[in-house]
Design an enzyme around this catalytic site. Sequence first.
Site, PDB file in Angstrom:
ATOM      1  N   SER A  85      10.944  55.608  67.648  1.00  0.00           N
ATOM      2  CA  SER A  85      10.505  55.076  68.937  1.00  0.00           C
ATOM      3  C   SER A  85      11.021  55.977  70.043  1.00  0.00           C
ATOM      4  CB  SER A  85      11.061  53.665  69.133  1.00  0.00           C
ATOM      5  OG  SER A  85      10.830  53.243  70.457  1.00  0.00           O
ATOM      6  N   TYR A 100      18.764  48.522  68.720  1.00  0.00           N
ATOM      7  CA  TYR A 100      17.455  49.149  68.480  1.00  0.00           C
ATOM      8  C   TYR A 100      17.431  50.582  69.004  1.00  0.00           C
ATOM      9  CZ  TYR A 100      12.413  49.631  67.964  1.00  0.00           C
ATOM     10  OH  TYR A 100      11.161  50.067  67.583  1.00  0.00           O
TER      11      TYR A 100
END
Length: 221
Positions: free
Chosen positions: A132, A147
């Site tokens: 990401s 994350y």
Amino acid sequence: MNRLNKTAVVTGISSGIGLALTKKLLNEGYNVIGTTRSGVLKELSHPDLQIIALEATDRQSSQQAVERILTLTGGIDLLINNAGAAPDVFAVEPEYQSFTQTLNTNITGAVFFTEPLLEHINEGGQIIFISSNMGLPENAAPNGPGYRLSKAAINMYAAMLATRLADSSIRVMPVHPGWVQTKLGGDQAPLTPEQSAEGIYQGILTGTQSGKLWDITAAVN
Ligand SMILES: NC(=O)c1ccc[n+]([C@@H]2O[C@H](COP(=O)([O-])OP(=O)(O)OC[C@H]3O[C@@H](n4cnc5c(N)ncnc54)[C@H](OP(=O)(O)O)[C@@H]3O)[C@@H](O)[C@H]2O)c1
């Protein structure tokens, strides 16, 4: 018999990007070995698709999945580490349980699933990490501590692996799949899983520089 005689291993295909990518690869003629936590997939059945169980946070499950893969194929052309979790994406302060669950899934799980498969990647093959852009230092923000750190770590692992494999014809591709309508991405995301899968597939075809993040939003917009 699959048309390409090429095998892809894709983790986390029960939903979202992993499921869309599996459909895309089957359409393109790949033989796909996909993982779900249960070892079952009700949403899709195809003669060139085999489902095996993988709980990424469980070392024994990971080892058993690798053993099973090696009974199903002699060599892997695409290894796609897609399984991921983001339980703390809206949180600011790290919370132990969600933080460790995220890192165990997104980085430790991916690394220790990939390592024993490295010697079984075919010449010309690719190792892909669905990462990401939230893991890029320029996109630092207060939220999603586990994350963001997990995706920063997988970007670095991909870059390290690219240097390890520099003398081979195996390419490593960390990917930003866009913001996608999935369980993880939510309903407001602009991209469908199918659009994201198409962008990832373009990266597979394009021959990106090994170890560099492929941002699919540049390809599908
Ligand atoms: N959606 C986005 O906007 C977006 C943006 C950037 C990056 N990504 C990345 O894209 C990847 C796929 O996510 P998605 O958006 O498609 O979300 P998703 O629909 O929630 O899919 C995640 C997949 O990972 C599996 N998974 C989660 N934890 C696991 C574990 N401990 N062991 C094994 N499998 C596990 C899930 O299985 P279960 O169904 O059993 O939970 C599911 O198959 C992730 O790595 C995510 O970080 C997504």
